[in-house]
Design an enzyme around this catalytic site. Structure first.
Site, PDB file in Angstrom:
ATOM      1  N   ASP A  45      46.231  45.380  36.817  1.00  0.00           N
ATOM      2  CA  ASP A  45      45.319  46.321  37.454  1.00  0.00           C
ATOM      3  C   ASP A  45      45.669  46.505  38.927  1.00  0.00           C
ATOM      4  O   ASP A  45      45.054  47.308  39.625  1.00  0.00           O
ATOM      5  CB  ASP A  45      43.854  45.919  37.266  1.00  0.00           C
ATOM      6  N   SER A  46      46.697  45.789  39.379  1.00  0.00           N
ATOM      7  CA  SER A  46      47.262  46.035  40.709  1.00  0.00           C
ATOM      8  C   SER A  46      47.749  47.470  40.840  1.00  0.00           C
ATOM      9  O   SER A  46      47.956  47.965  41.950  1.00  0.00           O
ATOM     10  CB  SER A  46      48.426  45.076  40.978  1.00  0.00           C
ATOM     11  N   ASP A  84      46.384  43.820  31.642  1.00  0.00           N
ATOM     12  CA  ASP A  84      45.160  43.345  32.278  1.00  0.00           C
ATOM     13  C   ASP A  84      43.921  43.944  31.630  1.00  0.00           C
ATOM     14  O   ASP A  84      43.899  45.139  31.296  1.00  0.00           O
ATOM     15  CB  ASP A  84      45.154  43.723  33.760  1.00  0.00           C
ATOM     16  N   LYS A 114      45.412  39.895  29.620  1.00  0.00           N
ATOM     17  CA  LYS A 114      45.133  38.919  30.674  1.00  0.00           C
ATOM     18  C   LYS A 114      43.709  39.093  31.159  1.00  0.00           C
ATOM     19  O   LYS A 114      43.256  40.228  31.379  1.00  0.00           O
ATOM     20  CB  LYS A 114      46.101  39.052  31.850  1.00  0.00           C
ATOM     21  N   GLU A 116      40.712  37.685  33.943  1.00  0.00           N
ATOM     22  CA  GLU A 116      40.356  36.943  35.153  1.00  0.00           C
ATOM     23  C   GLU A 116      39.058  36.179  34.920  1.00  0.00           C
ATOM     24  O   GLU A 116      38.066  36.763  34.471  1.00  0.00           O
ATOM     25  CB  GLU A 116      40.179  37.891  36.344  1.00  0.00           C
ATOM     26  N   GLU A 183      46.694  32.245  41.168  1.00  0.00           N
ATOM     27  CA  GLU A 183      46.952  33.130  42.304  1.00  0.00           C
ATOM     28  C   GLU A 183      46.370  32.566  43.594  1.00  0.00           C
ATOM     29  O   GLU A 183      45.205  32.158  43.635  1.00  0.00           O
ATOM     30  CB  GLU A 183      46.377  34.529  42.051  1.00  0.00           C
TER      31      GLU A 183
END
Length: 283
Positions: A45-46, A84, A114, A116, A183
């Protein structure tokens, strides 16, 4: 290069082989990174920041990730493709989360997702894994919660915080996650966590003690300007190359040097005669 799977990454950790992971958001980039031998490509999502120009990853939607995943899948033959789960898509009823993750697999073509979050999301991870969706965890700095954190800052600076992070990692592993991104974590903490897990860790700003590393493509290739994170290393200066090439193009167009004869196609003589005749009659 053989096709990389979840099992491949586990074997890489067991044998001490490091895992190279990088973000990718489109077909040509994925094709090039495949040729370069990347083990994992992440549709992160970067993209909200480096592709869409947003200040954070929060505005990125599930449709955005599905769209970019499709392009990456078309270009990459060998790497494991991980997508993501964007902001808020991992919260709510487990069946709703399952449906959203399923879209990344069915519509996007991802091999894994992925997520978070720490132990609070372990039940979600377990539900997805039970349904056949491989899950990569992500703890430490979690960009989707940047507003709650008050900025992009290093996590796990105290023993208490490090112990909580290890609890999160173990909970994700127990729930069935096949790997975990760490991270912006002190190197000593990341190495400690990595050594405490059976599954591999992928570091970004977490030192060399992780089982693998991930970088954002645009940062690694020198595609961006302005603030560069401390953990980043630019392996190229593509921004300078592109600006220089574009300036040369502008100059050649304005000076009349492009297109030259080398970039020009002409009619055959008989067709040119017909065209000139037709033009003359029209006059």
């Amino acid at each position: 290069m053989k096709t990389i799977t979840v099992k491949t990454l586990l074997k890489m950790k067991e044998s001490g082989q490091r895992i190279a992971m990088m973000t990718a958001y489109d077909y040509p980039t994925a094709k090039l990174l495949d040729q370069a031998g990347l083990h994992v490509l992440l549709i992160g999502d970067s993209l909200g920041m480096v592709v869409q120009g947003n200040a954070t990853t929060v505005p990125v939607t599930l449709d955005d990730i599905v769209y970019h995943t499709r392009m990456v899948v078309r270009g990459a033959e060998h790497p494991l493709i991980v997508s993501d789960m964007p902001f808020l898509t991992t919260h709510g009823a487990h069946e709703d989360v399952l449906a959203k993750a399923g879209r990344l697999m069915q519509e996007g073509g991802a091999h894994a997702v992925k997520i978070e979050g720490g132990k609070e999301l372990a039940p979600v991870v377990a539900r997805l894994v039970a349904a056949g969706i491989p899950v990569m965890g992500h703890i430490g700095l979690m960009p989707q919660t940047v507003h709650a954190l008050g900025g992009f800052s290093v996590q796990g600076r105290t023993v208490e915080a490090a112990e909580r992070m290890l609890e999160d990692a173990r909970a994700l592993e127990a729930a069935g996650a096949f790997a975990i991104v760490l991270e912006m974590v002190p190197a000593e903490v990341a190495e400690w966590i990595s050594g405490s897990l059976r599954i591999p860790t992928i570091g970004i700003g977490a030192g060399a003690g992780c089982d693998g590393q991930v970088l954002v493509f645009h940062d690694a290739m020198g595609f961006t300007s302005g603030y560069i994170p401390k953990h980043n290393k630019a392996y190229a200066t593509l921004a300078d190359t592109i600006v220089s090439a574009a300036r040369n193009y502008v100059q050649e167009v304005t000076d009349g040097f492009f297109p030259s004869e080398a970039q020009t196609v002409h009619l055959k003589a008989e067709e040119l005669d017909k065209l000139n005749s037709s033009a003359a009659q029209g006059d």
